[in-house]
Design a protein around this motif. Sequence first.
Motif, PDB file in Angstrom:
ATOM      1  N   CYS A   1      25.336  86.347  33.981  1.00 15.06           N
ATOM      2  CA  CYS A   1      25.441  85.308  32.949  1.00 15.06           C
ATOM      3  C   CYS A   1      26.608  85.632  32.020  1.00 15.06           C
ATOM      4  O   CYS A   1      26.674  86.714  31.438  1.00 15.06           O
TER       5      CYS A   1
ATOM      6  N   CYS B   1      24.973  85.608  27.954  1.00 10.07           N
ATOM      7  CA  CYS B   1      24.157  86.713  27.418  1.00 10.07           C
ATOM      8  C   CYS B   1      24.392  88.018  28.168  1.00 10.07           C
ATOM      9  O   CYS B   1      23.800  89.045  27.830  1.00 10.07           O
TER      10      CYS B   1
ATOM     11  N   SER C   1      23.453  89.014  30.988  1.00 13.62           N
ATOM     12  CA  SER C   1      22.378  89.525  31.826  1.00 13.62           C
ATOM     13  C   SER C   1      22.828  89.511  33.288  1.00 13.62           C
ATOM     14  O   SER C   1      23.664  88.697  33.687  1.00 13.62           O
TER      15      SER C   1
ATOM     16  N   CYS D   1      22.673  81.791  33.031  1.00 12.46           N
ATOM     17  CA  CYS D   1      21.303  82.065  33.475  1.00 12.46           C
ATOM     18  C   CYS D   1      20.390  80.922  33.020  1.00 12.46           C
ATOM     19  O   CYS D   1      20.776  80.059  32.233  1.00 12.46           O
TER      20      CYS D   1
ATOM     21  N   CYS E   1      20.130  80.503  29.172  1.00 13.61           N
ATOM     22  CA  CYS E   1      21.351  80.024  28.511  1.00 13.61           C
ATOM     23  C   CYS E   1      21.731  78.621  28.949  1.00 13.61           C
ATOM     24  O   CYS E   1      22.532  77.955  28.301  1.00 13.61           O
TER      25      CYS E   1
END
Length: 113
Positions: A78, A81, A83, A108, A111
């Motif tokens: 992502c 963020c 991740s 993701c 988000c």
Amino acid sequence: MKLTNQREEIISYLQRTRSHPDASEVYNKVKKKLPRISLGTVYRNLDFLAKQNTIEKINMENYEKYDGNSEIHDHLICTNCHSIEDIPKLKLNLKNFEPKKVNIFGLCEKCNK
Ligand SMILES: [Zn+2]
Ligand SMILES: [Zn+2]
């Protein structure tokens, strides 16, 4: 001796987590067991282990994350963020080109809402 302990602790943490932590997250976790370890030592060990292919270093534009999952897999990353999620190796037809690792960048689920 001590160095080995530190290295083993870092490897064991990275093999247990699937969160793809950055160096400071690794430092904060390992510090709980080895209070005298420094962030610099963690960086040096992560570099060493990545060069040996014991762990994987995921290089982004302005940050790095580390992966101890030794199973062959690809990544959903992502860009908002930061991740990283493991996905099973993708089957791609790329003219006999054999991709070792596929990192897909996007948003993701969280988000993308
Ligand atoms: Zn996200
Ligand atoms: Zn991974």
